[in-house]
Motif scaffolding. Structure first.
Motif, PDB file in Angstrom:
ATOM      1  N   THR A 110       0.851  -1.190   0.000  1.00 52.48           N
ATOM      2  CA  THR A 110       0.000   0.000   0.000  1.00 52.48           C
ATOM      3  C   THR A 110       0.886   1.239   0.000  1.00 52.48           C
ATOM      4  N   LEU A 111       0.653   2.150  -0.942  1.00 55.78           N
ATOM      5  CA  LEU A 111       1.376   3.423  -0.959  1.00 55.78           C
ATOM      6  C   LEU A 111       0.626   4.403  -0.074  1.00 55.78           C
ATOM      7  N   ALA A 112       1.229   4.806   1.025  1.00 56.14           N
ATOM      8  CA  ALA A 112       0.594   5.816   1.875  1.00 56.14           C
ATOM      9  C   ALA A 112       0.450   7.102   1.067  1.00 56.14           C
ATOM     10  N   GLY A 113      -0.703   7.704   1.139  1.00 59.60           N
ATOM     11  CA  GLY A 113      -0.936   8.922   0.375  1.00 59.60           C
ATOM     12  C   GLY A 113      -1.555   8.658  -0.978  1.00 59.60           C
ATOM     13  N   GLY A 114      -1.482   7.395  -1.436  1.00 52.81           N
ATOM     14  CA  GLY A 114      -2.122   7.028  -2.692  1.00 52.81           C
ATOM     15  C   GLY A 114      -1.763   7.959  -3.832  1.00 52.81           C
ATOM     16  N   GLY A 115      -2.764   8.544  -4.440  1.00 53.17           N
ATOM     17  CA  GLY A 115      -2.535   9.423  -5.584  1.00 53.17           C
ATOM     18  C   GLY A 115      -2.450  10.888  -5.218  1.00 53.17           C
ATOM     19  N   ARG A 116      -2.116  11.192  -3.966  1.00 52.71           N
ATOM     20  CA  ARG A 116      -2.010  12.594  -3.549  1.00 52.71           C
ATOM     21  C   ARG A 116      -0.989  13.342  -4.390  1.00 52.71           C
TER      22      ARG A 116
END
Length: 305
Positions: A244-250
Motif C-alpha cells: 500500500t502506498l501511503a498517500g495514494g494518488g495525492r
C-alpha cells in the motif's frame, strides 16, 4: 462542521509557528497507546562541516533544519543523503534522538556537484533518527541493494518494539529512472536490478507474518498508473506481501515544478491494517522554494501500535 475544520487548521498553524519560533523545545510525549509517527526526509547533501558538500550550509542553516525536525514531531525518521553520523546529529539533537547510520563504507568521490565547479558529491548515507524513549532493535543492513557498487546506497533495517513490532527499512534507490523503463537509459537497468533485492526482503517479511514498512527516496514515481517498477515488486505473493502506498494518488506540494512524489512510505498488508486513516502528511516548509532547507519535503504517516 466547516467551522470546526477551520478552527482545527488555525490551531495547527499556531502550534507549528510556535515550534519554528523556538517556543517549544521538546518533542510530543508518546505513550504505548498513541500511534507511532513514521517519517521520511531526504536532507539534500547534508555535510558534517560548515561550507562543505554540494549544498554548503552554515550554522544558521543547520539550526533551521533542527527546528523543522522538531516541528515534524515524528517518532522515527528515515533520512537520506547524509554524509555521516556527525552530519545527522547536527539536525537530530542527540539529547532527543538516537541516530542509526548505514554501515556501508564511505563511497568513493562521486561526480561533480551540479552548478558547483570543482566540488564533488560526498558520501551519501541512509539512516534513522529515533526519538528517545522509542524501543527499537537493529537488523542487518540490506547491503545487496548496492549491487556491488560502492556508490549505491544500502538499506537500513530496524524493528520498533514498543507495542506490536513494526519492521522498518529505509532506502534510497538509484536515481535517474523516475518513470518508464528505457533499456537505453543507463540508470533504468540499475534500478530494475534493485527491484528483486527489495522484493526478496519484502517477501521474507511477509512469510514470517511481520508488519513492515519500506520508506525513503525511491527516485521513482510509484503512484503513476501502471508503474512497471511497482508492478514488479508488488505481485501480492506470498500472502501479506501486497503493498500500500501511503498517500495514494495525492499530489506533491513541495515544489511547483514536481507534482508527483518520488519519496514514499510503502506498507505491507499487516502494517497497512494498522495505518491511521487520513494520517499521511507532506510537511511543507512555509517559505518560498528558494528558501527551502532541502530540495525534498518530509512525508509521514501514523501507525497504530
Amino acid at each position: 462542521m466547516r467551522y470546526h475544520r477551520l478552527m482545527q487548521r488555525l490551531f495547527a498553524s499556531i502550534a507549528a509557528a510556535a515550534l519554528l519560533s523556538g517556543c517549544a523545545g521538546t518533542l510530543p510525549v508518546s505513550t504505548s497507546e498513541t500511534p507511532l509517527k513514521v517519517a521520511s526526509w531526504n536532507l539534500e547533501h547534508l555535510a558534517a562541516r560548515d561550507g562543505q558538500g554540494c549544498r554548503p550550509r552554515e550554522e544558521a542553516d543547520y539550526a533551521l533544519l533542527r527546528r523543522h525536525a522538531d516541528a515534524l514531531g515524528a517518532d522515527v525518521i528515515a533520512f537520506q543523503e547524509v554524509e555521516n553520523r556527525a552530519a545527522a546529529e547536527r539536525v537530530f539533537d542527540p539529547a532527543k534522538y538516537e541516530v542509526v547510520m548505514s554501515t556501508r563504507p564511505e563511497s568513493v568521490r562521486g561526480p561533480e556537484c551540479r552548478g558547483l565547479s570543482g566540488r564533488h558529491i560526498q558520501n551519501q548515507a541512509v539512516g534513522f533518527a529515533i526519538r528517545k524513549g522509542v524501543v527499537w532493535s537493529r537488523n542487518a543492513d540490506l547491503s545487496a541493494l548496492a549491487l556491488g557498487n560502492p556508490n549505491l546506497r544500502w538499506g537500513v533495517d530496524v524493528t520498533v518494539t514498543r507495542g506490536r513490532p513494526l519492521r522498518l527499512l529505509a532506502v534510497h534507490l538509484k536515481s535517474g529512472c523516475n518513470s518508464g523503463r528505457a533499456p537505453t537509459d543507463p540508470d533504468c537497468p540499475v534500478l530494475f536490478e534493485q527491484g528483486p533485492v527489495l522484493e526478496t526482503w519484502i517477501d521474507d517479511r511477509a512469510r514470517t507474518g511481520e508488519a513492515f514498512v519500506v520508506l525513503g527516496d525511491w527516485n521513482r514515481r510509484l503512484a503513476s498508473r501502471g508503474d512497471a517498477f511497482l508492478a514488479e515488486i508488488n505481485d501480492g505473493e506470498p500472502a501479506g506481501a501486497a503493498l500500500t502506498l501511503a498517500g495514494g494518488g495525492r499530489q506533491a506540494n513541495c515544489k511547483a515544478r514536481y507534482r508527483e512524489f518520488i519519496d514514499f512510505i510503502v506498507l505491507g498488508t499487516n502494517a497497512a491494517e494498522r495505518l491511521e486513516p487520513g494520517s499521511f502528511e507532506e510537511y511543507v516548509y512555509g517559505a518560498p522554494e528558494t528558501e527551502h532547507p532541502s530540495d525534498h519535503c518530509p512525508i509521514s504517516v501514523q501507525v497504530r501500535r
